[in-house]
Write a protein that holds these residues in place. Structure first.
Motif, PDB file in Angstrom:
ATOM      1  N   ASP A  14     -21.951  38.316 -32.111  1.00  0.00           N
ATOM      2  CA  ASP A  14     -21.064  37.715 -33.044  1.00  0.00           C
ATOM      3  C   ASP A  14     -20.000  36.916 -32.590  1.00  0.00           C
ATOM      4  O   ASP A  14     -18.909  37.435 -32.700  1.00  0.00           O
ATOM      5  CB  ASP A  14     -20.721  38.699 -34.323  1.00  0.00           C
ATOM      6  CG  ASP A  14     -20.448  37.965 -35.490  1.00  0.00           C
ATOM      7  OD1 ASP A  14     -20.031  36.731 -35.398  1.00  0.00           O
ATOM      8  OD2 ASP A  14     -20.383  38.571 -36.518  1.00  0.00           O
ATOM      9  N   LYS A  15     -20.285  35.715 -32.329  1.00  0.00           N
ATOM     10  CA  LYS A  15     -19.014  34.816 -31.588  1.00  0.00           C
ATOM     11  C   LYS A  15     -17.990  34.504 -32.611  1.00  0.00           C
ATOM     12  O   LYS A  15     -17.092  33.777 -32.162  1.00  0.00           O
ATOM     13  CB  LYS A  15     -19.693  33.882 -31.008  1.00  0.00           C
ATOM     14  CG  LYS A  15     -20.390  34.148 -29.794  1.00  0.00           C
ATOM     15  CD  LYS A  15     -21.084  33.243 -28.809  1.00  0.00           C
ATOM     16  CE  LYS A  15     -22.226  33.794 -28.036  1.00  0.00           C
ATOM     17  NZ  LYS A  15     -23.069  32.837 -27.259  1.00  0.00           N
ATOM     18  N   SER A  16     -18.357  34.741 -33.919  1.00  0.00           N
ATOM     19  CA  SER A  16     -17.311  34.157 -34.865  1.00  0.00           C
ATOM     20  C   SER A  16     -15.975  35.066 -35.100  1.00  0.00           C
ATOM     21  O   SER A  16     -15.046  34.861 -35.694  1.00  0.00           O
ATOM     22  CB  SER A  16     -17.883  34.009 -36.398  1.00  0.00           C
ATOM     23  OG  SER A  16     -18.511  35.347 -36.767  1.00  0.00           O
TER      24      SER A  16
END
Length: 215
Positions: free
Chosen positions: A33-35
């Motif tokens: 989850d790069k957010s």
């Protein structure tokens, strides 16, 4: 008893070093989850129910990289930054393209062993062992040949032919990292003092300043 404790500690340390690698997965997958702006050793997992096939997909490895640069080579990485589903899986790869006499300059992968397969052309490759031996292991590879670069050791690839060359590198980390020696030593930000580099490389400051200017 004290001797036994010390021996146990030494053994435990040796075992931990022997099995050191990317963290093992504790579930089927852990799509990054790069957010989230959370700093961990890797990426935080997003809810598995929100994963899609595209999280495990990359397209374009069939396309040649742009080799019109000063090194005459191009690396197309496919690691966790390109495929979120690689997170915690301890593997990645890269396509490396070479123009005639192009070079992938001396570099290291601090977190991965690399296995290279030549798919087109011919490459002269090699790696150097650690101090004090600094022994060079090198070989000319042709189409279909495979060569291993041990984890963390300085290595290179050079297209010694008059045609283009291409290889696929597989690496034992989802995010192997790369340290290009010339860039790190002569192009660091802030720069390493030319006094230090002149002494380290047994060269005069003018030579060091000229080399730093190239980076």
């Amino acid at each position: 008893m004290a001797t036994h404790v010390i021996l146990f500690a030494i053994l435990a340390s040796a075992i931990s070093q022997a099995f050191a690698s990317d963290p093992s997965a504790l579930q089927d997958f852990c799509v990054a989850d790069k957010s989230l702006q959370v700093l961990v050793n890797g990426f935080v997992c997003k809810d598995a129910k929100l994963a899609t096939p595209d999280d495990f997909f990359f397209s374009g490895l069939d396309k040649s990289g742009n080799t019109s640069n000063k090194f005459g080579s191009s690396v197309t990485p496919v690691n966790v930054n390109q495929i979120s589903g690689l997170n915690t899986n301890g593997i990645s790869l890269a396509r490396i393209d070479f123009a005639p006499y192009g070079v992938n300059p001396p570099h290291t992968h601090p977190r991965a062993t690399e296995i290279l397969t030549v798919l087109e052309g011919s490459l002269y490759v090699g790696f150097v062992t650690s101090n004090p031996e600094n022994r060079l292991y090198s070989k000319v590879l042709n189409k279909g040949d495979v060569f291993v670069f041990p984890k963390g050791l300085i290595h290179f690839q050079f297209n010694n032919g008059t045609g283009n060359a291409m290889a696929i590198a597989t690496l034992s980390s989802q995010n192997p990292g790369v340290i290009t020696i010339g860039n790190a030593v002569f192009g660091s930000k802030l720069p390493i003092s030319d006094d230090i580099l002149a002494k380290a490389f047994q060269a005069d400051k003018k030579t060091i300043d000229w080399i730093q200017a190239q980076f």
